[in-house]
Scaffold this motif. Structure first.
Motif, PDB file in Angstrom:
ATOM      1  N   GLN A  20      21.516  14.374 -36.661  1.00 21.28           N
ATOM      2  CA  GLN A  20      22.661  13.481 -36.698  1.00 21.28           C
ATOM      3  C   GLN A  20      23.967  14.259 -36.638  1.00 21.28           C
ATOM      4  O   GLN A  20      24.032  15.390 -37.123  1.00 21.28           O
ATOM      5  N   ARG A  21      24.971  13.635 -36.059  1.00 24.42           N
ATOM      6  CA  ARG A  21      26.317  14.188 -36.070  1.00 24.42           C
ATOM      7  C   ARG A  21      26.981  13.658 -37.341  1.00 24.42           C
ATOM      8  O   ARG A  21      27.205  12.451 -37.484  1.00 24.42           O
ATOM      9  N   ILE A  22      27.297  14.583 -38.246  1.00 22.31           N
ATOM     10  CA  ILE A  22      27.769  14.197 -39.575  1.00 22.31           C
ATOM     11  C   ILE A  22      29.243  14.535 -39.745  1.00 22.31           C
ATOM     12  O   ILE A  22      29.683  15.629 -39.399  1.00 22.31           O
ATOM     13  N   LYS A  42      24.658  22.833 -39.123  1.00 24.40           N
ATOM     14  CA  LYS A  42      24.787  22.718 -37.672  1.00 24.40           C
ATOM     15  C   LYS A  42      24.977  21.277 -37.211  1.00 24.40           C
ATOM     16  O   LYS A  42      25.378  21.040 -36.066  1.00 24.40           O
ATOM     17  N   GLN A  43      24.698  20.336 -38.086  1.00 22.38           N
ATOM     18  CA  GLN A  43      24.866  18.929 -37.732  1.00 22.38           C
ATOM     19  C   GLN A  43      26.238  18.383 -38.144  1.00 22.38           C
ATOM     20  O   GLN A  43      26.583  17.261 -37.794  1.00 22.38           O
ATOM     21  N   ILE A  44      27.016  19.179 -38.865  1.00 22.37           N
ATOM     22  CA  ILE A  44      28.338  18.734 -39.312  1.00 22.37           C
ATOM     23  C   ILE A  44      29.332  18.925 -38.176  1.00 22.37           C
ATOM     24  O   ILE A  44      29.512  20.028 -37.668  1.00 22.37           O
ATOM     25  N   VAL A  45      30.019  17.850 -37.780  1.00 23.28           N
ATOM     26  CA  VAL A  45      30.977  17.934 -36.680  1.00 23.28           C
ATOM     27  C   VAL A  45      32.420  17.765 -37.150  1.00 23.28           C
ATOM     28  O   VAL A  45      33.352  17.992 -36.378  1.00 23.28           O
ATOM     29  N   GLY A  46      32.613  17.390 -38.410  1.00 19.89           N
ATOM     30  CA  GLY A  46      33.968  17.225 -38.934  1.00 19.89           C
ATOM     31  C   GLY A  46      33.969  17.248 -40.443  1.00 19.89           C
ATOM     32  O   GLY A  46      33.046  16.723 -41.076  1.00 19.89           O
ATOM     33  N   VAL A  47      35.010  17.869 -41.027  1.00 19.92           N
ATOM     34  CA  VAL A  47      35.143  17.940 -42.487  1.00 19.92           C
ATOM     35  C   VAL A  47      36.608  17.766 -42.872  1.00 19.92           C
ATOM     36  O   VAL A  47      37.509  18.001 -42.069  1.00 19.92           O
ATOM     37  N   ASP A  48      36.842  17.360 -44.113  1.00 15.11           N
ATOM     38  CA  ASP A  48      38.222  17.265 -44.604  1.00 15.11           C
ATOM     39  C   ASP A  48      38.699  18.641 -45.047  1.00 15.11           C
ATOM     40  O   ASP A  48      37.916  19.599 -45.096  1.00 15.11           O
ATOM     41  N   LEU A 104      35.210  12.133 -32.935  1.00 19.58           N
ATOM     42  CA  LEU A 104      34.129  13.115 -33.045  1.00 19.58           C
ATOM     43  C   LEU A 104      32.766  12.488 -32.773  1.00 19.58           C
ATOM     44  O   LEU A 104      31.753  13.186 -32.795  1.00 19.58           O
ATOM     45  N   ASN A 105      32.748  11.188 -32.558  1.00 19.63           N
ATOM     46  CA  ASN A 105      31.521  10.446 -32.253  1.00 19.63           C
ATOM     47  C   ASN A 105      30.408  10.730 -33.269  1.00 19.63           C
ATOM     48  O   ASN A 105      29.283  11.113 -32.902  1.00 19.63           O
ATOM     49  N   PRO A 106      30.679  10.533 -34.560  1.00 18.95           N
ATOM     50  CA  PRO A 106      29.657  10.805 -35.570  1.00 18.95           C
ATOM     51  C   PRO A 106      28.590   9.718 -35.614  1.00 18.95           C
ATOM     52  O   PRO A 106      28.837   8.565 -35.254  1.00 18.95           O
ATOM     53  N   ASP A 107      27.407  10.094 -36.056  1.00 17.97           N
ATOM     54  CA  ASP A 107      26.357   9.110 -36.327  1.00 17.97           C
ATOM     55  C   ASP A 107      26.493   8.580 -37.753  1.00 17.97           C
ATOM     56  O   ASP A 107      26.152   7.432 -38.027  1.00 17.97           O
ATOM     57  N   VAL A 108      26.987   9.449 -38.645  1.00 19.24           N
ATOM     58  CA  VAL A 108      27.120   9.058 -40.044  1.00 19.24           C
ATOM     59  C   VAL A 108      28.364   9.712 -40.637  1.00 19.24           C
ATOM     60  O   VAL A 108      28.677  10.873 -40.345  1.00 19.24           O
ATOM     61  N   ILE A 109      29.082   8.954 -41.457  1.00 14.42           N
ATOM     62  CA  ILE A 109      30.293   9.428 -42.128  1.00 14.42           C
ATOM     63  C   ILE A 109      30.052   9.330 -43.624  1.00 14.42           C
ATOM     64  O   ILE A 109      29.713   8.248 -44.134  1.00 14.42           O
ATOM     65  N   LEU A 110      30.200  10.430 -44.327  1.00 16.87           N
ATOM     66  CA  LEU A 110      29.916  10.467 -45.757  1.00 16.87           C
ATOM     67  C   LEU A 110      31.204  10.484 -46.576  1.00 16.87           C
ATOM     68  O   LEU A 110      32.159  11.188 -46.229  1.00 16.87           O
ATOM     69  N   TYR A 111      31.207   9.728 -47.673  1.00 14.54           N
ATOM     70  CA  TYR A 111      32.326   9.805 -48.608  1.00 14.54           C
ATOM     71  C   TYR A 111      31.831   9.474 -50.001  1.00 14.54           C
ATOM     72  O   TYR A 111      30.689   9.008 -50.177  1.00 14.54           O
ATOM     73  N   THR A 112      32.639   9.744 -51.015  1.00 19.64           N
ATOM     74  CA  THR A 112      32.275   9.437 -52.402  1.00 19.64           C
ATOM     75  C   THR A 112      33.299   8.489 -52.993  1.00 19.64           C
ATOM     76  O   THR A 112      34.368   8.262 -52.432  1.00 19.64           O
ATOM     77  N   ASP A 113      32.965   7.964 -54.168  1.00 13.67           N
ATOM     78  CA  ASP A 113      33.906   7.076 -54.847  1.00 13.67           C
ATOM     79  C   ASP A 113      35.111   7.833 -55.384  1.00 13.67           C
ATOM     80  O   ASP A 113      36.056   7.229 -55.894  1.00 13.67           O
ATOM     81  N   GLN A 114      35.094   9.165 -55.278  1.00 14.37           N
ATOM     82  CA  GLN A 114      36.234   9.987 -55.689  1.00 14.37           C
ATOM     83  C   GLN A 114      37.033  10.485 -54.477  1.00 14.37           C
ATOM     84  O   GLN A 114      38.003  11.228 -54.637  1.00 14.37           O
ATOM     85  N   SER A 115      36.637  10.096 -53.275  1.00 11.30           N
ATOM     86  CA  SER A 115      37.268  10.637 -52.076  1.00 11.30           C
ATOM     87  C   SER A 115      38.682  10.121 -51.838  1.00 11.30           C
ATOM     88  O   SER A 115      39.464  10.725 -51.113  1.00 11.30           O
ATOM     89  N   MET A 116      39.023   8.976 -52.414  1.00 12.97           N
ATOM     90  CA  MET A 116      40.376   8.408 -52.318  1.00 12.97           C
ATOM     91  C   MET A 116      40.802   8.139 -50.879  1.00 12.97           C
ATOM     92  O   MET A 116      41.967   8.282 -50.525  1.00 12.97           O
ATOM     93  N   ILE A 117      39.846   7.764 -50.044  1.00 15.13           N
ATOM     94  CA  ILE A 117      40.180   7.361 -48.690  1.00 15.13           C
ATOM     95  C   ILE A 117      40.848   5.987 -48.756  1.00 15.13           C
ATOM     96  O   ILE A 117      40.352   5.093 -49.447  1.00 15.13           O
ATOM     97  N   PRO A 118      41.963   5.784 -48.072  1.00 16.95           N
ATOM     98  CA  PRO A 118      42.634   4.479 -48.104  1.00 16.95           C
ATOM     99  C   PRO A 118      41.680   3.346 -47.735  1.00 16.95           C
ATOM    100  O   PRO A 118      40.902   3.481 -46.777  1.00 16.95           O
ATOM    101  N   PRO A 119      41.715   2.231 -48.477  1.00 19.52           N
ATOM    102  CA  PRO A 119      40.817   1.104 -48.188  1.00 19.52           C
ATOM    103  C   PRO A 119      40.890   0.619 -46.740  1.00 19.52           C
ATOM    104  O   PRO A 119      39.876   0.219 -46.166  1.00 19.52           O
ATOM    105  N   ALA A 120      42.091   0.652 -46.154  1.00 18.70           N
ATOM    106  CA  ALA A 120      42.237   0.198 -44.771  1.00 18.70           C
ATOM    107  C   ALA A 120      41.436   1.077 -43.817  1.00 18.70           C
ATOM    108  O   ALA A 120      40.877   0.592 -42.817  1.00 18.70           O
ATOM    109  N   VAL A 121      41.370   2.391 -44.119  1.00 18.49           N
ATOM    110  CA  VAL A 121      40.603   3.306 -43.280  1.00 18.49           C
ATOM    111  C   VAL A 121      39.109   3.047 -43.439  1.00 18.49           C
ATOM    112  O   VAL A 121      38.353   3.052 -42.461  1.00 18.49           O
ATOM    113  N   VAL A 122      38.678   2.813 -44.676  1.00 14.46           N
ATOM    114  CA  VAL A 122      37.270   2.486 -44.930  1.00 14.46           C
ATOM    115  C   VAL A 122      36.880   1.228 -44.153  1.00 14.46           C
ATOM    116  O   VAL A 122      35.819   1.177 -43.511  1.00 14.46           O
TER     117      VAL A 122
END
Length: 277
Positions: free
Chosen positions: A27-29, A47-53, A82-100
């Motif tokens: 998977q592209r992660i 090797k499957q990670i295509v993007g990180v913060d 980045l055409n990911p297959d899966v995007i990972l985040y946590t409840d502590q990631s503080m990603i804006p709700p609109a982006v989620v």
């Protein structure tokens, strides 16, 4: 006959690469959290990670991977390109709700993991990420190392009052209250937070500094650098009037290492305890 055997062998290796190390399709992660990124590497999925913060700084090899920005300011478009297959985040990631919401509506798989700032929380996160990627064996190896590290945290004979200051230059400085990763780390290392009157982070004031009167000031390494070292820190009103300021007792650590609450949690708590002495 040997040629046929070699051909079959290489076809088998190619198939393994195509389906992924652990039997699941490769998977592209995209990882939006430094601790998640560290766990993924530990699971053998780098090797499957295509993007990180930008908090994904360990191991150093992650620096070569495309950055999607800071979790608070991540844009969905940058992730989706980045055409990911899966995007990972946590409840502590503080990603804006609109982006989620935008990522959820994109058709890409968005996976949320709970990340509690505790020993059990770190272990649970490793196991849950490992289970998601069918890599339980590698996850348990990381857990065993973490559990061994946690037994090595020294118990201080004389617990100190610690105060964490978040700094990015001499603008608004923030101090860590209760419930934060810093607060939990201080407790894990056998010390206590000098601030108990509020939760989360609040702006630093001279009055609050003098009231808290910490024995030790803790900053991220980059934060102290932005203040031009200890001498610059001591120029901030109130700092020189504290026990920590009078004794120039200031310690620094890498931000992700100190607050990650992941595979290196035991090592981080041990290093903090040793520096406080």
């Amino acid at each position: 006959m040997q040629l046929v055997s070699r051909t079959i062998y290489w076809l088998f290796l190619t198939l393994l690469t195509a389906i992924g190390t652990y039997g699941a399709p490769a998977q592209r992660i995209v990882s939006t959290n430094g601790t998640l990124s560290e766990i993924l590497v530990g699971l053998g999925l780098e090797k499957q990670i295509v993007g990180v913060d930008i908090t994904s700084t360990y191991p150093a090899s992650l620096e070569k991977i495309t950055k999607i920005g800071h979790n608070r300011t991540i844009a969905a478009e940058g992730i989706l390109t980045l055409n990911p297959d899966v995007i990972l985040y946590t409840d502590q990631s503080m990603i804006p709700p609109a982006v989620v919401k935008q990522l959820n509506s994109s058709g890409k798989k968005l996976v949320l993991f709970r990340h509690e700032y505790s020993k059990d929380g770190a272990i649970r996160l490793i196991r849950e990420v490992g289970a998601y990627f069918n890599a339980q064996g590698q996850a348990e190896k990381m857990v065993r190392v973490l559990q061994a590290d946690l037994t090595k945290i020294p118990a201080p004979a004389n617990p100190k009052k610690l105060l964490f200051i978040y700094a990015r230059g001499t603008g608004t400085l923030m101090v860590s209250g209760t419930g934060t990763s810093l607060d939990k780390m201080f407790t894990l290392a056998g010390h206590r937070n000098a601030v108990t009157g509020f939760a989360d982070f609040k702006p630093l004031t001279a009055e609050s500094l003098i009231t808290a009167n910490p024995d030790v000031l803790v900053l991220f390494s980059s934060g102290l650098e932005s203040l031009e070292g200890i001498d610059g820190l001591l120029k901030i009103p109130g700092i020189a009037n504290t026990n920590a300021g009078k004794n120039r007792k200031v310690i620094t650590m890498d931000g992700q290492f100190l607050t990650g609450f992941g595979p290196r949690l035991g090592k981080a708590a041990t290093e903090l305890s040793q520096k406080v002495k």
